[in-house]
Design a protein around this motif. Structure first.
Motif, PDB file in Angstrom:
ATOM      1  N   ARG A  66       0.827  -1.209   0.000  1.00  0.00           N
ATOM      2  CA  ARG A  66       0.000   0.000   0.000  1.00  0.00           C
ATOM      3  C   ARG A  66       0.860   1.256   0.000  1.00  0.00           C
ATOM      4  O   ARG A  66       0.518   2.255  -0.644  1.00  0.00           O
ATOM      5  N   PHE A  67       1.988   1.212   0.713  1.00  0.00           N
ATOM      6  CA  PHE A  67       2.878   2.371   0.724  1.00  0.00           C
ATOM      7  C   PHE A  67       3.493   2.601  -0.655  1.00  0.00           C
ATOM      8  O   PHE A  67       3.537   3.749  -1.142  1.00  0.00           O
ATOM      9  N   LEU A  68       3.962   1.541  -1.309  1.00  0.00           N
ATOM     10  CA  LEU A  68       4.570   1.680  -2.632  1.00  0.00           C
ATOM     11  C   LEU A  68       3.552   2.174  -3.656  1.00  0.00           C
ATOM     12  O   LEU A  68       3.886   2.947  -4.553  1.00  0.00           O
ATOM     13  N   GLU A  69       2.302   1.720  -3.514  1.00  0.00           N
ATOM     14  CA  GLU A  69       1.251   2.183  -4.416  1.00  0.00           C
ATOM     15  C   GLU A  69       0.990   3.678  -4.230  1.00  0.00           C
ATOM     16  O   GLU A  69       0.699   4.401  -5.184  1.00  0.00           O
ATOM     17  N   TRP A  70       1.114   4.152  -2.985  1.00  0.00           N
ATOM     18  CA  TRP A  70       0.898   5.571  -2.705  1.00  0.00           C
ATOM     19  C   TRP A  70       2.083   6.408  -3.174  1.00  0.00           C
ATOM     20  O   TRP A  70       1.898   7.498  -3.724  1.00  0.00           O
TER      21      TRP A  70
END
Length: 211
Positions: free
Chosen positions: A70-74
């Motif tokens: 989720r962090f990498l997607e953000w």
């Protein structure tokens, strides 16, 4: 009452099996979630391998990989460009926009810290302030309420399990793995093997549960 479910095809199929064809999706939910880039997949696989080698439990591995994903997607940029300010903006995004719990944010910080370590990037994640946990008083049941709860459980097997859970302070994953050799009747104790953190510990054996 609001239920939060993963936005995946298996989740929607499971809901339809339960409530039938009366399920109507909001237009926003009909859009497929964004797919991870090949580079993100490689990073997450490296993280999975690292967590397995470090001996993390399957549940913790899954949670950390999901948090990192989720962090990498953000972020959507090269991790080389990431600094402390970028991580803090993401944490504020979680707290203020998504309004997640403090424990969720703390878990995200831990996942990002390990991700950065796997990628060989030195970012002072440990210096990022963690939100304080809420301190709430537990709900204490009276002796009569506990007795009525336990005696209302049908089946001697399940009643014994719940008595061990309550009196010994055991987790469900611990009580289902107990063996006869783990019970120390003379000392009224229970030996709990490979508890949380892969550590053995001692629990209390209630005479009521024993009888």
């Amino acid at each position: 009452r609001v239920l939060t479910l993963p936005r995946t095809k298996p989740s929607l199929a499971a809901i339809r099996r339960i409530i039938g064809n009366c399920l109507v999706l909001h237009p926003a939910l009909a859009v497929a979630p964004p797919q991870a880039s090949p580079e993100t997949d490689v990073r997450l696989e490296k993280l999975r391998v690292h967590l397995r080698l470090k001996g993390y439990s399957p549940k913790t591995r899954k949670e950390y990989v999901n948090q990192a994903g989720r962090f990498l997607e953000w972020w959507k940029r090269d991790l080389v460009e990431l600094g402390r300010d970028g991580i803090e903006k993401y944490l504020l995004h979680l707290l203020e926009e998504r309004q997640v719990s403090r424990s969720y944010v703390n878990q995200a910080i831990s996942a990002i810290r390990i991700l950065m370590k796997v990628e060989g990037l030195e970012i002072p994640v440990a210096e990022i302030p963690r939100p304080k946990q809420d301190k709430k008083l537990p709900t204490v049941r009276s002796r009569g309420e506990v007795e009525r709860l336990l005696m209302g459980i049908r089946g001697l097997y399940f009643r014994a399990l719940f008595m061990l859970l309550y009196a010994g302070g055991l987790r469900v994953s611990e009580v289902v793995r107990l063996r006869l050799s783990d019970f120390d009747i003379e000392r009224n104790g229970i030996r709990i093997r490979s508890a949380k953190g892969r550590k053995d510990r001692e629990g209390m054996l209630s005479k009521v549960a024993l009888n």
